[in-house]
Design an enzyme around this catalytic site. Sequence first.
Site, PDB file in Angstrom:
ATOM      1  N   GLU A 150       0.850  -1.187   0.000  1.00  0.00           N
ATOM      2  CA  GLU A 150       0.000   0.000   0.000  1.00  0.00           C
ATOM      3  C   GLU A 150       0.893   1.248   0.000  1.00  0.00           C
ATOM      4  OE1 GLU A 150      -3.868   1.346   2.667  1.00  0.00           O
ATOM      5  OE2 GLU A 150      -2.176   0.382   3.660  1.00  0.00           O
ATOM      6  N   LYS A 200     -10.079   0.345  -1.823  1.00  0.00           N
ATOM      7  CA  LYS A 200     -10.152  -0.113  -0.429  1.00  0.00           C
ATOM      8  C   LYS A 200     -11.509   0.199   0.197  1.00  0.00           C
ATOM      9  CE  LYS A 200      -7.489   0.397   3.898  1.00  0.00           C
ATOM     10  NZ  LYS A 200      -6.363   1.163   4.501  1.00  0.00           N
ATOM     11  N   CYS A 253      -4.838  -3.885   3.523  1.00  0.00           N
ATOM     12  CA  CYS A 253      -4.505  -3.442   4.879  1.00  0.00           C
ATOM     13  C   CYS A 253      -5.638  -3.679   5.892  1.00  0.00           C
ATOM     14  CB  CYS A 253      -4.072  -1.970   4.833  1.00  0.00           C
ATOM     15  SG  CYS A 253      -3.105  -1.436   6.277  1.00  0.00           S
TER      16      CYS A 253
END
Length: 293
Positions: free
Chosen positions: A54, A126, A167
């Site tokens: 990321e 995301k 993440c």
Amino acid sequence: MPCQASLHDNASETTRVAVAQMTSTSSKQDNLKTVANLVEQAAAERCRMLFLPECFAYIGENPTDAVDQAEAITGTLMQKYQDMAKKWKVWLNLGGFHELGNVRKKVFNTQLMLDEDGNVVSTYRKVHLFDVNVPNGPVLMESNTTISGEELVTCDTPAGKMGLTTCYDVRFPHMYQILRHKHDVKILTVPSAFTKVTGAAHWEVLLRARAIETQCYVVASAQAGKHNAKRESYGHSMIVNPWGEIVAKLDDPTATGIATGVIDLESLNSLRERMPIHMHRKTGLYESWEKLS
């Protein structure tokens, strides 16, 4: 939203891949050079795919810096990464790019999959944003500058069918259950920039849990070390197999470099046959329990 390629049925039973680790900064040019070196290393190791963390292209001191520096995924910076994939004939998973959003002063945190010709074959924005007051750590409010995605994304690749996550998503197992049991993915991506505090406490156990409960490979590329005076990441990039074993990691958990491992679909399929959790699920009961609550 699957990508357009249709490769997973023809994927090799074993595919060598590389997971990267780096310390991105506010210099896009320096980050580009770092990635170029990592891609070259992966190609030298005969890897078909390289997974980047990321924020691979940019990390600033302040959250608003990313908004100011955001670019379109059709822009000149992304084209340079596409050119790398094409030059070295390596698939690139770009773990999180600050993509210009459709809301003023906000971006998408976008993961892209590039094929060996540099084509963008899938994008994942995301979904779960990191709005957390970290115990003994920083207060981070990703939603102040980032727009949440709304689509689940899978992608067919030379290594097998992948589910793309980023993440903080790793803390939401229901997402991974859907990717496994509704979309039959074999590999899960978890590119990240975990804080030192949350990483030390939870990084490895979360990755191994997602691998075990889905019977998937988990490829987790990570930001590592001090990016600037205000931000430091945990590192510890790794690949975890469906049995929960770490099969690749860097010797130095905060160094810039790659670790390589093999995605073995024959082994994965054998495990799923011997322990058929997909068949043992009680989906009707689960649905009734949700209604009761």
